[in-house]
Design a protein around this motif. Structure first.
Motif, PDB file in Angstrom:
ATOM      1  N   VAL A   1      -2.510  26.620  10.283  1.00 40.80           N
ATOM      2  CA  VAL A   1      -1.416  26.361   9.332  1.00 40.80           C
ATOM      3  C   VAL A   1      -0.792  27.674   8.882  1.00 40.80           C
ATOM      4  O   VAL A   1      -1.491  28.587   8.426  1.00 40.80           O
ATOM      5  N   LEU A   2       0.530  27.770   9.015  1.00 43.01           N
ATOM      6  CA  LEU A   2       1.279  28.923   8.504  1.00 43.01           C
ATOM      7  C   LEU A   2       2.457  28.387   7.682  1.00 43.01           C
ATOM      8  O   LEU A   2       3.494  28.016   8.233  1.00 43.01           O
ATOM      9  N   PRO A   3       2.318  28.362   6.339  1.00 46.15           N
ATOM     10  CA  PRO A   3       3.354  27.753   5.484  1.00 46.15           C
ATOM     11  C   PRO A   3       4.474  28.729   5.113  1.00 46.15           C
ATOM     12  O   PRO A   3       4.960  28.736   3.989  1.00 46.15           O
TER      13      PRO A   3
ATOM     14  N   TYR B   1      -5.759  29.828  21.697  1.00 46.41           N
ATOM     15  CA  TYR B   1      -7.111  29.316  21.479  1.00 46.41           C
ATOM     16  C   TYR B   1      -7.130  27.781  21.437  1.00 46.41           C
ATOM     17  O   TYR B   1      -8.124  27.181  21.046  1.00 46.41           O
ATOM     18  N   GLY B   2      -6.040  27.171  21.848  1.00 50.47           N
ATOM     19  CA  GLY B   2      -5.986  25.721  21.910  1.00 50.47           C
ATOM     20  C   GLY B   2      -5.919  25.046  20.563  1.00 50.47           C
ATOM     21  O   GLY B   2      -6.521  23.995  20.359  1.00 50.47           O
ATOM     22  N   LEU B   3      -5.155  25.633  19.630  1.00 44.79           N
ATOM     23  CA  LEU B   3      -5.032  25.040  18.298  1.00 44.79           C
ATOM     24  C   LEU B   3      -3.683  24.362  18.109  1.00 44.79           C
ATOM     25  O   LEU B   3      -2.636  24.910  18.487  1.00 44.79           O
ATOM     26  N   PRO B   4      -3.670  23.183  17.524  1.00 43.49           N
ATOM     27  CA  PRO B   4      -2.409  22.587  17.089  1.00 43.49           C
ATOM     28  C   PRO B   4      -1.847  23.393  15.924  1.00 43.49           C
ATOM     29  O   PRO B   4      -2.602  24.080  15.222  1.00 43.49           O
ATOM     30  N   ILE B   5      -0.533  23.295  15.723  1.00 42.51           N
ATOM     31  CA  ILE B   5       0.150  24.153  14.752  1.00 42.51           C
ATOM     32  C   ILE B   5       0.879  23.326  13.707  1.00 42.51           C
ATOM     33  O   ILE B   5       1.588  22.373  14.033  1.00 42.51           O
ATOM     34  N   LEU B   6       0.712  23.726  12.448  1.00 42.17           N
ATOM     35  CA  LEU B   6       1.561  23.228  11.368  1.00 42.17           C
ATOM     36  C   LEU B   6       2.248  24.442  10.756  1.00 42.17           C
ATOM     37  O   LEU B   6       1.592  25.344  10.230  1.00 42.17           O
ATOM     38  N   THR B   7       3.554  24.481  10.854  1.00 40.24           N
ATOM     39  CA  THR B   7       4.313  25.571  10.244  1.00 40.24           C
ATOM     40  C   THR B   7       5.648  25.026   9.766  1.00 40.24           C
ATOM     41  O   THR B   7       5.844  23.808   9.734  1.00 40.24           O
TER      42      THR B   7
ATOM     43  N   GLU C   1       7.520  18.790  17.870  1.00 40.98           N
ATOM     44  CA  GLU C   1       7.075  17.845  16.855  1.00 40.98           C
ATOM     45  C   GLU C   1       6.286  16.682  17.463  1.00 40.98           C
ATOM     46  O   GLU C   1       6.764  15.979  18.353  1.00 40.98           O
ATOM     47  N   GLY C   2       5.050  16.520  16.980  1.00 39.27           N
ATOM     48  CA  GLY C   2       4.211  15.421  17.425  1.00 39.27           C
ATOM     49  C   GLY C   2       3.534  15.637  18.754  1.00 39.27           C
ATOM     50  O   GLY C   2       2.672  14.853  19.149  1.00 39.27           O
ATOM     51  N   LYS C   3       3.902  16.712  19.468  1.00 41.95           N
ATOM     52  CA  LYS C   3       3.287  16.960  20.773  1.00 41.95           C
ATOM     53  C   LYS C   3       2.195  18.017  20.694  1.00 41.95           C
ATOM     54  O   LYS C   3       1.097  17.827  21.197  1.00 41.95           O
ATOM     55  N   ASN C   4       2.496  19.159  20.080  1.00 40.18           N
ATOM     56  CA  ASN C   4       1.455  20.163  19.881  1.00 40.18           C
ATOM     57  C   ASN C   4       1.392  20.642  18.428  1.00 40.18           C
ATOM     58  O   ASN C   4       0.711  21.611  18.117  1.00 40.18           O
ATOM     59  N   GLY C   5       2.103  19.935  17.545  1.00 40.12           N
ATOM     60  CA  GLY C   5       2.059  20.301  16.141  1.00 40.12           C
ATOM     61  C   GLY C   5       3.099  19.566  15.322  1.00 40.12           C
ATOM     62  O   GLY C   5       3.732  18.618  15.790  1.00 40.12           O
ATOM     63  N   VAL C   6       3.281  20.057  14.103  1.00 40.85           N
ATOM     64  CA  VAL C   6       4.207  19.436  13.147  1.00 40.85           C
ATOM     65  C   VAL C   6       4.913  20.543  12.371  1.00 40.85           C
ATOM     66  O   VAL C   6       4.300  21.557  12.028  1.00 40.85           O
ATOM     67  N   LEU C   7       6.189  20.338  12.098  1.00 35.08           N
ATOM     68  CA  LEU C   7       6.953  21.265  11.261  1.00 35.08           C
ATOM     69  C   LEU C   7       7.266  20.609   9.920  1.00 35.08           C
ATOM     70  O   LEU C   7       7.522  19.406   9.854  1.00 35.08           O
ATOM     71  N   CYS C   8       7.233  21.410   8.859  1.00 35.34           N
ATOM     72  CA  CYS C   8       7.653  20.931   7.546  1.00 35.34           C
ATOM     73  C   CYS C   8       8.808  21.799   7.060  1.00 35.34           C
ATOM     74  O   CYS C   8       9.123  22.820   7.670  1.00 35.34           O
ATOM     75  N   HIS C   9       9.434  21.413   5.965  1.00 39.65           N
ATOM     76  CA  HIS C   9      10.514  22.216   5.408  1.00 39.65           C
ATOM     77  C   HIS C   9       9.930  23.441   4.696  1.00 39.65           C
ATOM     78  O   HIS C   9       8.933  23.334   3.983  1.00 39.65           O
ATOM     79  N   ALA C  10      10.557  24.571   4.893  1.00 36.22           N
ATOM     80  CA  ALA C  10      10.096  25.797   4.250  1.00 36.22           C
ATOM     81  C   ALA C  10      10.290  25.736   2.745  1.00 36.22           C
ATOM     82  O   ALA C  10      11.255  25.129   2.258  1.00 36.22           O
TER      83      ALA C  10
ATOM     84  N   SER D   1       6.873  18.578   1.222  1.00 34.92           N
ATOM     85  CA  SER D   1       6.991  18.464   2.675  1.00 34.92           C
ATOM     86  C   SER D   1       5.736  18.999   3.358  1.00 34.92           C
ATOM     87  O   SER D   1       5.256  18.425   4.343  1.00 34.92           O
ATOM     88  N   LEU D   2       5.189  20.098   2.831  1.00 36.54           N
ATOM     89  CA  LEU D   2       3.952  20.655   3.374  1.00 36.54           C
ATOM     90  C   LEU D   2       2.801  19.665   3.228  1.00 36.54           C
ATOM     91  O   LEU D   2       2.007  19.463   4.154  1.00 36.54           O
ATOM     92  N   GLU D   3       2.712  19.032   2.072  1.00 38.21           N
ATOM     93  CA  GLU D   3       1.645  18.057   1.833  1.00 38.21           C
ATOM     94  C   GLU D   3       1.760  16.877   2.797  1.00 38.21           C
ATOM     95  O   GLU D   3       0.760  16.447   3.404  1.00 38.21           O
ATOM     96  N   LYS D   4       2.960  16.366   2.985  1.00 35.28           N
ATOM     97  CA  LYS D   4       3.167  15.242   3.903  1.00 35.28           C
ATOM     98  C   LYS D   4       2.823  15.639   5.339  1.00 35.28           C
ATOM     99  O   LYS D   4       2.235  14.854   6.092  1.00 35.28           O
ATOM    100  N   ALA D   5       3.180  16.866   5.710  1.00 31.62           N
ATOM    101  CA  ALA D   5       2.895  17.335   7.069  1.00 31.62           C
ATOM    102  C   ALA D   5       1.390  17.458   7.299  1.00 31.62           C
ATOM    103  O   ALA D   5       0.885  17.137   8.384  1.00 31.62           O
ATOM    104  N   LEU D   6       0.664  17.927   6.281  1.00 32.47           N
ATOM    105  CA  LEU D   6      -0.790  18.023   6.390  1.00 32.47           C
ATOM    106  C   LEU D   6      -1.425  16.649   6.587  1.00 32.47           C
ATOM    107  O   LEU D   6      -2.274  16.455   7.471  1.00 32.47           O
ATOM    108  N   TYR D   7      -1.017  15.700   5.777  1.00 33.01           N
ATOM    109  CA  TYR D   7      -1.555  14.341   5.917  1.00 33.01           C
ATOM    110  C   TYR D   7      -1.211  13.769   7.296  1.00 33.01           C
ATOM    111  O   TYR D   7      -2.031  13.111   7.941  1.00 33.01           O
ATOM    112  N   LYS D   8       0.011  14.033   7.739  1.00 25.88           N
ATOM    113  CA  LYS D   8       0.477  13.498   9.018  1.00 25.88           C
ATOM    114  C   LYS D   8      -0.338  14.052  10.188  1.00 25.88           C
ATOM    115  O   LYS D   8      -0.836  13.292  11.034  1.00 25.88           O
TER     116      LYS D   8
END
Length: 383
Positions: free
Chosen positions: A287-289, A305-311, A324-333, A338-345
């Motif tokens: 996660v990089l917010p 290292y084979g990690l999914p990404i949330l940024t 989006e949805g393939k190797n990670g999720v983006l939220c609004h900066a 938006s960050l909280e919803k992306a984490l849950y997602k």
């Protein structure tokens, strides 16, 4: 082939890039640096390496102060020589600007390289300054479509843009990240099983007890957005471990963690690349917010290292490398909700599958391929 590259600091990945480029046949590479490792603030000295083996490093010294800015006059000494290519690693430094004006005045072609770029809502003055310098080059090196759109917005000729895979990883770094795991001889199920074995061993070494480990790496500065993540931590699942690496916890952070009894949150100081590799292997999610990052090299490192990404949608690497949805999720900066919803997602998704897709996507992002893009361009121009 005689090349001049002008950049700010000898960052490790740039030094690797320059050394590889300098090893190509008939390449004579000179690099002008504006700062030494000792002068540059904000980075641990252990971050640098100074193996300038296959290129000529020059640290500009003859400077003059102009209001709050510094211009290195000795850059003109090097611009007077004849080169097959001159590249600026950006445009915003005052030394770059005066050097570009000198080259334009003398009708000497040059290029600008950008590691990333995000289109901002500029004032009219700022827009025209950016457009003046970015549009005045003869060719541009871009880290991908997002950066190319940025360059075109400020007047670059789309037919003169050369895209390259921007990274801090050599082919060896990429191979060593997960050792004997390869997408070439394993299907997804086998890959995930092998990746799981690395994860378990790394967690044993680090004594990670939480069933899910979320990793974040970055300096504790406002731009990285860790304060937004901290605000959410008291309300998130306490069984998930949050490992945030980038500096010593401030008194305020320490008090916050104690006040909310956040024993699942671990603030860790600067780590060497070798130390970080164990944390990357141990993690389930990266996660990089960030509030704003023209690129964000740590994204590609995590993917290796084979990690999914949330940024966020203001992270260049996220926009370029995360689907989006393939190797990670983006939220609004700069948006806590938006960050909280992306984490849950993302935590409801198959993290192993996302990680496999990250690993596949990053395989061509090596410094060797980055170097080859540059070499091939100048070879085609100079015969």
């Amino acid at each position: 082939m005689k090349i001049l590259f002008i950049t700010n600091i000898p960052s490790p990945y740039r030094v690797d890039f320059f050394n590889l480029w300098g090893q190509f046949p008939n390449v004579e590479l000179t690099v002008l640096f504006l700062e030494t490792p000792e002068e540059h603030k904000g980075r641990e000295k252990k971050w640098y390496h100074t193996n300038y083996t296959h290129f000529k490093p020059i640290f500009l010294r003859d400077k003059v102060a102009l209001r709050n800015h510094v211009i290195f006059k000795d850059v003109f000494h090097w611009l007077k020589e004849k080169y097959d290519g001159i590249i600026f690693g950006g445009y915003a430094e005052p030394t770059y600007m005066v050097a570009m004006e000198y080259l334009r005045l003398h009708h000497i072609p040059y290029g600008i390289e950008v590691d990333g770029g995000l289109i901002n809502k500029d004032s009219m003055l700022k827009f025209f300054v950016k457009k003046h310098f970015l549009s005045s080059a003869n060719y541009w090196f871009s880290s991908g479509k997002v950066a190319s759109d940025y360059l075109i917005h400020y007047g670059a000729n789309p037919n003169k843009i050369i895209e390259y895979p921007f990274t801090s990883l050599t082919a060896k770094n990429l191979k060593d990240a997960l050792g004997d795991i390869s997408i070439n001889d394993k299907n997804e199920q086998d890959w995930c099983k092998a990746r799981g074995a690395y994860r378990r061993r790394a967690r044993e070494m680090l004594h990670v007890e939480e069933p899910v480990m979320i990793l974040s790496i970055g300096r504790f500065i406002k731009e990285k957005g860790f304060d937004l993540l901290f605000c959410l931590l008291p309300y998130l699942d306490r069984s998930t471990g949050y490992y945030i690496i980038g500096g010593k916890a401030s008194y305020e952070i320490d008090q916050f963690l104690k006040e909310h009894n956040l024993k699942n949150v671990h603030i860790l100081d600067f780590k060497t690349p070798q130390e970080l590799s164990t944390y990357f292997r141990a993690a389930d999610l990266f996660v990089l917010p960030t509030r704003h990052d023209v690129w964000g090299l740590v994204i590609s490192e995590a993917m290796a290292y084979g990690l999914p990404i949330l940024t966020t949608d203001l992270c260049g690497a996220g926009l370029e490398l995360v689907e989006e949805g393939k190797n990670g999720v983006l939220c609004h900066a700069d948006d806590k909700s938006s960050l909280e919803k992306a984490l849950y997602k993302i935590l409801k998704m198959d993290l192993n599958h996302l990680g496999f897709e990250s690993y596949k996507r990053i395989q061509n992002y090596t410094i060797e391929n980055m170097t080859l893009s540059h070499y091939n361009y100048f070879k085609s121009q100079n015969g």
